[in-house]
Scaffold this motif. Sequence first.
Motif, PDB file in Angstrom:
ATOM      1  N   UNK A  92       0.851  -1.185   0.000  1.00  8.87           N
ATOM      2  CA  UNK A  92       0.000   0.000   0.000  1.00  8.87           C
ATOM      3  C   UNK A  92       0.890   1.240   0.000  1.00  8.87           C
ATOM      4  N   UNK A  93       0.501   2.223  -0.793  1.00  6.07           N
ATOM      5  CA  UNK A  93       1.311   3.428  -0.939  1.00  6.07           C
ATOM      6  C   UNK A  93       1.389   4.189   0.379  1.00  6.07           C
ATOM      7  N   UNK A  94       2.552   4.818   0.612  1.00  9.67           N
ATOM      8  CA  UNK A  94       2.745   5.662   1.790  1.00  9.67           C
ATOM      9  C   UNK A  94       2.877   7.109   1.344  1.00  9.67           C
ATOM     10  N   UNK A  95       2.605   8.000   2.257  1.00  9.78           N
ATOM     11  CA  UNK A  95       2.661   9.421   1.935  1.00  9.78           C
ATOM     12  C   UNK A  95       4.098   9.853   1.679  1.00  9.78           C
ATOM     13  N   UNK A  96       4.308  10.773   0.729  1.00  7.81           N
ATOM     14  CA  UNK A  96       5.674  11.252   0.465  1.00  7.81           C
ATOM     15  C   UNK A  96       6.161  12.147   1.587  1.00  7.81           C
ATOM     16  N   UNK A  97       7.469  12.270   1.692  1.00  5.49           N
ATOM     17  CA  UNK A  97       8.066  13.145   2.685  1.00  5.49           C
ATOM     18  C   UNK A  97       8.038  14.591   2.199  1.00  5.49           C
ATOM     19  N   UNK A  98       7.807  15.499   3.111  1.00  7.61           N
ATOM     20  CA  UNK A  98       7.928  16.932   2.834  1.00  7.61           C
ATOM     21  C   UNK A  98       9.239  17.403   3.441  1.00  7.61           C
TER      22      UNK A  98
END
Length: 330
Positions: A92-98
């Motif tokens: 499952x995709x994870x949120x990108x880093x900012x």
Amino acid sequence: MALGPGQQLDNNVDKRGFYMVTAAVDRLDMLHLLTPYNVKDLRLSGHVIYVGKSSMEVAVRMESLEQGKPVQTMMLGRFTMVCRDAVTHKSRSVSPLILSTPEEKELHAIGEEHKVRKHALQQGSLSKVPPSSAESRILHELFLNYGEGSVFVSDSQSEESFDIPVNGVERVWMEDTKIESLTLMYPQSRNIHSKIFGGYLMRLAYELGYANASLFTKCPLRFLSLDGLTFRLPVPIGSALRLTSTICHTTTDEQHRALVNVWVQANVIDSQTGDEQTTNNFYFTWCREDGEDLKRTVVPKTYQEAMQWLEGKRAVELGAEIRGLRRASE
């Protein structure tokens, strides 16, 4: 996290729709001596430094906190975590880093470099490609220096001469360094997914590997690094876990009178069918700084053992490189 008998499983996984699992421990490197006498308080911190599509790299740092002294990094670790769908159990995709600060951008660049290097190491594994010409020469030198009485010589008298030390160094066949243990897996060591907690497996592998290394060197040793660990399959409750440890490589250097690389393979056995599968491979390095140089060396007898010997050599050299870079930056 291991759940005790009175603790309940996490029922919020289905509500969240996902869960995180540890895919690998890429490295753990002990940078300084850690004893109850020189360190009283420790601080552990973790930082997500790189994110892929469904995975993330987490850097972990252990620091000593002593009053009146500067904070000192005692150990560094890198973990690979992956996200799974709670229903399908697929990626499952994870949120990108900012990335908002220069420090975060630098850490992200380090994580990206680690990913590239990890891929290169996997592609250069001796299970996929032959050793380099330099490594082949090293193996041949090992045979010339310590191979008297090896399988390349057929007569029994030459085989018996293998027990005679060479230049004061005792030779030990790699196959003779194997030590095994068999442990039943009980629910008290389960995780939130009702499988055996990975940290418990690491502890069992560590203890068997240390026992093997200390028996081989005949002296106490200090943990230096975990050179790699991949969780291939979960270990079910009620199964039997067979751990097999092997001394893969031994050497000395300027800082250490003994360096011992140990491979521990974990196989899970179905108690009803007898089927056996490899679930984990652990690679550890232990060391000793004082005393005399190690007077025993492990010698491979087969081509497969020679590749294991080279993999152990690679792990020891990589650890030395990492610690050298860390000391140069301090």
